[in-house]
Design a protein around this motif. Structure first.
Motif, PDB file in Angstrom:
ATOM      1  N   ALA A  42      52.447 132.228  41.051  1.00 41.90           N
ATOM      2  CA  ALA A  42      52.763 133.372  41.919  1.00 41.90           C
ATOM      3  C   ALA A  42      51.815 133.438  43.115  1.00 41.90           C
ATOM      4  CB  ALA A  42      52.696 134.672  41.114  1.00 41.90           C
ATOM      5  N   ALA A  43      50.569 133.049  42.924  1.00 41.01           N
ATOM      6  CA  ALA A  43      49.607 133.044  44.031  1.00 41.01           C
ATOM      7  C   ALA A  43      50.050 132.089  45.125  1.00 41.01           C
ATOM      8  CB  ALA A  43      48.211 132.672  43.520  1.00 41.01           C
ATOM      9  N   ILE A  44      50.497 130.912  44.726  1.00 41.81           N
ATOM     10  CA  ILE A  44      50.979 129.952  45.732  1.00 41.81           C
ATOM     11  C   ILE A  44      52.238 130.485  46.404  1.00 41.81           C
ATOM     12  CG2 ILE A  44      52.046 127.674  46.034  1.00 41.81           C
ATOM     13  CD1 ILE A  44      49.999 126.533  44.158  1.00 41.81           C
ATOM     14  N   ARG A  45      53.154 131.012  45.603  1.00 41.09           N
ATOM     15  CA  ARG A  45      54.401 131.550  46.165  1.00 41.09           C
ATOM     16  C   ARG A  45      54.122 132.686  47.149  1.00 41.09           C
ATOM     17  NH1 ARG A  45      58.481 131.974  41.984  1.00 41.09           N
ATOM     18  NH2 ARG A  45      59.436 130.157  42.919  1.00 41.09           N
ATOM     19  N   GLY A  46      53.096 133.482  46.861  1.00 44.07           N
ATOM     20  CA  GLY A  46      52.746 134.608  47.723  1.00 44.07           C
ATOM     21  C   GLY A  46      51.846 134.248  48.891  1.00 44.07           C
ATOM     22  N   ALA A  83      56.330 116.959  38.500  1.00 46.75           N
ATOM     23  CA  ALA A  83      55.393 118.089  38.650  1.00 46.75           C
ATOM     24  C   ALA A  83      54.056 117.602  39.214  1.00 46.75           C
ATOM     25  CB  ALA A  83      55.196 118.786  37.303  1.00 46.75           C
ATOM     26  N   GLU A  84      53.611 116.456  38.762  1.00 42.38           N
ATOM     27  CA  GLU A  84      52.364 115.900  39.293  1.00 42.38           C
ATOM     28  C   GLU A  84      52.530 115.573  40.780  1.00 42.38           C
ATOM     29  OE1 GLU A  84      49.163 113.048  37.219  1.00 42.38           O
ATOM     30  OE2 GLU A  84      51.048 112.043  37.704  1.00 42.38           O
ATOM     31  N   ALA A  85      53.687 115.036  41.148  1.00 43.59           N
ATOM     32  CA  ALA A  85      53.966 114.720  42.552  1.00 43.59           C
ATOM     33  C   ALA A  85      54.028 115.991  43.399  1.00 43.59           C
ATOM     34  CB  ALA A  85      55.280 113.942  42.665  1.00 43.59           C
ATOM     35  N   VAL A  86      54.596 117.062  42.843  1.00 43.95           N
ATOM     36  CA  VAL A  86      54.659 118.349  43.544  1.00 43.95           C
ATOM     37  C   VAL A  86      53.243 118.816  43.898  1.00 43.95           C
ATOM     38  CG1 VAL A  86      55.056 120.824  43.118  1.00 43.95           C
ATOM     39  CG2 VAL A  86      56.876 119.163  42.666  1.00 43.95           C
ATOM     40  N   LEU A  87      52.343 118.750  42.938  1.00 46.93           N
ATOM     41  CA  LEU A  87      50.968 119.196  43.188  1.00 46.93           C
ATOM     42  C   LEU A  87      50.249 118.261  44.156  1.00 46.93           C
ATOM     43  CD1 LEU A  87      50.150 120.405  39.594  1.00 46.93           C
ATOM     44  CD2 LEU A  87      50.444 121.825  41.638  1.00 46.93           C
ATOM     45  N   ALA A  88      50.559 116.974  44.107  1.00 46.72           N
ATOM     46  CA  ALA A  88      49.968 116.022  45.056  1.00 46.72           C
ATOM     47  C   ALA A  88      50.446 116.332  46.480  1.00 46.72           C
ATOM     48  CB  ALA A  88      50.323 114.590  44.662  1.00 46.72           C
ATOM     49  N   ARG A  89      51.740 116.621  46.619  1.00 48.94           N
ATOM     50  CA  ARG A  89      52.268 116.959  47.952  1.00 48.94           C
ATOM     51  C   ARG A  89      51.644 118.263  48.468  1.00 48.94           C
ATOM     52  NH1 ARG A  89      57.175 115.084  45.544  1.00 48.94           N
ATOM     53  NH2 ARG A  89      57.919 117.216  45.218  1.00 48.94           N
ATOM     54  N   GLY A  90      51.424 119.215  47.574  1.00 45.98           N
ATOM     55  CA  GLY A  90      50.774 120.471  47.975  1.00 45.98           C
ATOM     56  C   GLY A  90      49.362 120.226  48.473  1.00 45.98           C
ATOM     57  N   ARG A  91      48.641 119.359  47.790  1.00 43.88           N
ATOM     58  CA  ARG A  91      47.272 119.011  48.216  1.00 43.88           C
ATOM     59  C   ARG A  91      47.295 118.341  49.584  1.00 43.88           C
ATOM     60  NH1 ARG A  91      44.994 114.408  48.310  1.00 43.88           N
ATOM     61  NH2 ARG A  91      46.445 113.446  46.861  1.00 43.88           N
ATOM     62  N   ILE A  92      48.263 117.465  49.793  1.00 41.20           N
ATOM     63  CA  ILE A  92      48.370 116.764  51.079  1.00 41.20           C
ATOM     64  C   ILE A  92      48.675 117.749  52.195  1.00 41.20           C
ATOM     65  CG2 ILE A  92      49.781 115.114  52.391  1.00 41.20           C
ATOM     66  CD1 ILE A  92      49.988 113.535  49.662  1.00 41.20           C
ATOM     67  N   ARG A  93      49.610 118.687  51.938  1.00 47.70           N
ATOM     68  CA  ARG A  93      49.924 119.698  52.953  1.00 47.70           C
ATOM     69  C   ARG A  93      48.685 120.528  53.286  1.00 47.70           C
ATOM     70  NH1 ARG A  93      54.797 119.655  50.424  1.00 47.70           N
ATOM     71  NH2 ARG A  93      54.278 121.267  48.937  1.00 47.70           N
ATOM     72  N   ALA A  94      47.928 120.910  52.266  1.00 47.46           N
ATOM     73  CA  ALA A  94      46.709 121.699  52.502  1.00 47.46           C
ATOM     74  C   ALA A  94      45.705 120.883  53.309  1.00 47.46           C
ATOM     75  CB  ALA A  94      46.104 122.148  51.181  1.00 47.46           C
ATOM     76  N   HIS A  95      45.581 119.605  53.001  1.00 47.15           N
ATOM     77  CA  HIS A  95      44.663 118.726  53.717  1.00 47.15           C
ATOM     78  C   HIS A  95      45.083 118.588  55.189  1.00 47.15           C
ATOM     79  CE1 HIS A  95      41.695 115.608  54.258  1.00 47.15           C
ATOM     80  NE2 HIS A  95      42.625 114.802  54.744  1.00 47.15           N
ATOM     81  N   GLN A  96      46.391 118.686  55.446  1.00 47.01           N
ATOM     82  CA  GLN A  96      46.915 118.593  56.808  1.00 47.01           C
ATOM     83  C   GLN A  96      46.942 119.965  57.482  1.00 47.01           C
ATOM     84  OE1 GLN A  96      50.758 116.829  56.025  1.00 47.01           O
ATOM     85  NE2 GLN A  96      49.935 114.747  56.078  1.00 47.01           N
ATOM     86  N   HIS A  97      46.233 120.936  56.898  1.00 47.78           N
ATOM     87  CA  HIS A  97      46.107 122.303  57.435  1.00 47.78           C
ATOM     88  C   HIS A  97      47.440 123.032  57.502  1.00 47.78           C
ATOM     89  CE1 HIS A  97      41.990 121.257  58.266  1.00 47.78           C
ATOM     90  NE2 HIS A  97      42.399 120.198  58.954  1.00 47.78           N
ATOM     91  N   GLN A  98      48.331 122.745  56.545  1.00 42.81           N
ATOM     92  CA  GLN A  98      49.614 123.444  56.455  1.00 42.81           C
ATOM     93  C   GLN A  98      49.562 124.540  55.401  1.00 42.81           C
ATOM     94  OE1 GLN A  98      52.827 120.626  55.913  1.00 42.81           O
ATOM     95  NE2 GLN A  98      51.919 119.198  57.360  1.00 42.81           N
ATOM     96  N   GLY A  99      48.420 124.746  54.798  1.00 41.72           N
ATOM     97  CA  GLY A  99      48.266 125.778  53.777  1.00 41.72           C
ATOM     98  C   GLY A  99      48.727 125.301  52.416  1.00 41.72           C
ATOM     99  N   TRP A 100      48.376 126.084  51.405  1.00 39.04           N
ATOM    100  CA  TRP A 100      48.751 125.783  50.018  1.00 39.04           C
ATOM    101  C   TRP A 100      50.119 126.380  49.748  1.00 39.04           C
ATOM    102  CZ3 TRP A 100      46.422 122.399  46.966  1.00 39.04           C
ATOM    103  CH2 TRP A 100      45.124 122.012  47.300  1.00 39.04           C
ATOM    104  N   THR A 101      51.139 125.741  50.256  1.00 39.13           N
ATOM    105  CA  THR A 101      52.500 126.220  50.088  1.00 39.13           C
ATOM    106  C   THR A 101      53.329 125.163  49.377  1.00 39.13           C
ATOM    107  OG1 THR A 101      53.155 125.316  52.220  1.00 39.13           O
ATOM    108  CG2 THR A 101      52.357 127.599  52.215  1.00 39.13           C
ATOM    109  N   LEU A 102      54.421 125.628  48.791  1.00 39.05           N
ATOM    110  CA  LEU A 102      55.355 124.723  48.134  1.00 39.05           C
ATOM    111  C   LEU A 102      56.775 125.128  48.504  1.00 39.05           C
ATOM    112  CD1 LEU A 102      53.918 124.685  44.494  1.00 39.05           C
ATOM    113  CD2 LEU A 102      53.650 122.908  46.219  1.00 39.05           C
TER     114      LEU A 102
END
Length: 161
Positions: A42-46, A83-102
């Motif tokens: 929920a934290a990520i969704r919010g 699910a592991e790939a989902v979390l990896a993509r989230g980390r990559i987006r955060a690293h690219q300054h796109q925030g922790w979003t999914l």
């Protein structure tokens, strides 16, 4: 005829399981763990995701992986890998300054893992949770990238973001 004594080599014995270890976790503990885990998603969704939130979701994923039944091992493999790939993509987006979003479809993948883990916590004997926790700790001390094995997320995940 002289009688010779026979020495037997004893195998290391496993500590017997207690009654509590054979029973599922207490209901209050299952509810607390479930609530905590769902709050991370929920934290990520919010829009309040962070590295800490993502690491906790990864912990849930790997605990669920270690708690799965042998009969479900092949059937669930793709779900865990995704699910592991989902979390990896989230980390990559955060690293690219796109925030922790999914994206919404990624939320659904993680919701599936959380629902599976809720079911595991509520139904499996406590000792299975303890063994899974110990396996998670061993994995964290290892140099392995993933306990899920071959076919997990790879370097190409960056292109899917």
């Amino acid at each position: 005829m002289a009688r010779t004594s026979r020495r037997t080599v004893s195998k290391p014995t496993r500590k017997p399981l207690t009654k509590d270890m054979l029973l599922p976790l207490p209901v209050a503990r299952v509810r607390a763990l479930s609530l905590e885990n769902h709050l991370f998603l929920a934290a990520i969704r919010g829009g309040h995701g962070s590295m800490e939130v993502a690491m906790n979701l990864l912990r849930v994923l790997y605990l669920s992986w270690f708690m799965r039944d042998a009969a479900d091992a092949e059937r669930d493999l793709d779900v865990f890998r995704e699910a592991e790939a989902v979390l990896a993509r989230g980390r990559i987006r955060a690293h690219q300054h796109q925030g922790w979003t999914l994206p919404e479809e990624d939320h659904r993948v993680l919701e599936h893992i959380l629902a599976l883990h809720d079911q595991q916590l509520a139904s499996m004997p406590s000792h299975r949770y303890i063994v899974a926790w110990e396996r998670l700790q061993r994995f964290l001390r290892s140099d392995d990238w993933s306990p899920i094995g071959p076919g997990g997320p790879d370097e190409d995940e960056e292109q899917k973001c």
